[in-house]
Design an enzyme around this catalytic site. Structure first.
Site, PDB file in Angstrom:
ATOM      1  N   HIS A  74       0.842  -1.192   0.000  1.00 33.46           N
ATOM      2  CA  HIS A  74       0.000   0.000   0.000  1.00 33.46           C
ATOM      3  C   HIS A  74       0.885   1.254   0.000  1.00 33.46           C
ATOM      4  O   HIS A  74       2.056   1.202   0.383  1.00 33.46           O
ATOM      5  CB  HIS A  74      -0.920  -0.007   1.214  1.00 33.46           C
ATOM      6  CG  HIS A  74      -2.017  -1.021   1.111  1.00 33.46           C
ATOM      7  ND1 HIS A  74      -3.049  -1.089   2.015  1.00 33.46           N
ATOM      8  CD2 HIS A  74      -2.255  -2.001   0.204  1.00 33.46           C
ATOM      9  CE1 HIS A  74      -3.874  -2.057   1.669  1.00 33.46           C
ATOM     10  NE2 HIS A  74      -3.403  -2.635   0.578  1.00 33.46           N
ATOM     11  N   GLU A  76       0.897   3.853   1.904  1.00 36.47           N
ATOM     12  CA  GLU A  76       1.384   4.235   3.232  1.00 36.47           C
ATOM     13  C   GLU A  76       2.601   3.410   3.621  1.00 36.47           C
ATOM     14  O   GLU A  76       3.591   3.935   4.139  1.00 36.47           O
ATOM     15  CB  GLU A  76       0.308   4.017   4.306  1.00 36.47           C
ATOM     16  CG  GLU A  76      -1.022   4.663   4.022  1.00 36.47           C
ATOM     17  CD  GLU A  76      -2.018   3.746   3.318  1.00 36.47           C
ATOM     18  OE1 GLU A  76      -3.185   3.719   3.733  1.00 36.47           O
ATOM     19  OE2 GLU A  76      -1.621   3.062   2.345  1.00 36.47           O
ATOM     20  N   CYS A 102      -5.787   1.027   5.802  1.00 36.65           N
ATOM     21  CA  CYS A 102      -6.296  -0.273   6.236  1.00 36.65           C
ATOM     22  C   CYS A 102      -5.705  -0.595   7.608  1.00 36.65           C
ATOM     23  O   CYS A 102      -4.868   0.148   8.126  1.00 36.65           O
ATOM     24  CB  CYS A 102      -5.912  -1.357   5.222  1.00 36.65           C
ATOM     25  SG  CYS A 102      -4.144  -1.741   5.209  1.00 36.65           S
ATOM     26  N   CYS A 105      -1.741  -1.094   7.538  1.00 35.20           N
ATOM     27  CA  CYS A 105      -1.025   0.180   7.402  1.00 35.20           C
ATOM     28  C   CYS A 105      -1.169   1.019   8.669  1.00 35.20           C
ATOM     29  O   CYS A 105      -0.238   1.722   9.059  1.00 35.20           O
ATOM     30  CB  CYS A 105      -1.512   0.950   6.179  1.00 35.20           C
ATOM     31  SG  CYS A 105      -0.959   0.209   4.616  1.00 35.20           S
TER      32      CYS A 105
END
Length: 146
Positions: A74, A76, A102, A105
């Site tokens: 992801h 992040e 999420c 993360c």
């Protein structure tokens, strides 16, 4: 009066950094969803990231059924791991990300010492946001103005 002025300045900064994160998301090779992230500390961008495959992997995020490969990172996570390789510290920084984080993360955000998360789009699950709130991290959802 000054607090209103400072809040307005912060709102404008938040919008600008989010717009930059959304432009950065365009670097992603993912077809289903492109997400961008910027880590900002003391009004300096200290890291950036977008969702995609780990270094050395083919830039293909989805399989033939349009399902995301489990090894795709992801935005992040990419920004946090990138800052970890630098001389910068994310402690007290603000993470600007185009989509709410999420759960996985969010755990990284907490461990990285990030103090504030600003986003505009909701991820399909809100468990990450709930965890961040539990960790007393400031959450700001901003509507982007054109």
């Amino acid at each position: 009066m000054e607090q209103n002025s400072n809040e307005n300045k912060q709102f404008l900064l938040d919008q600008r950094y989010l717009k930059m994160a959304s432009i950065w998301a365009q670097n992603s090779y993912c077809k289903r969803r492109q997400v961008g992230a910027l880590l900002v500390k003391d009004k300096m961008i200290i890291s950036d990231g977008y969702n995609g495959t780990p270094s050395g992997f083919e830039n293909n995020c989805e399989d033939e059924n349009n399902l995301t490969f489990p090894y795709v990172l992801h935005a992040e996570a990419n920004a946090i791991t990138k800052v970890a390789k630098s001389n910068n510290s994310s402690d007290g920084a603000t993470l600007y990300v185009t989509s709410s984080p999420c759960l996985e993360c969010s755990k990284l955000i907490i461990q990285a010492g990030i103090a504030r998360v600003v986003f505009y789009d909701n991820y399909h699950k809100d468990d990450g946001i709930k965890l961040l709130k539990e960790a007393n991290i400031t959450i700001v959802q901003v509507e982007l103005n054109n």
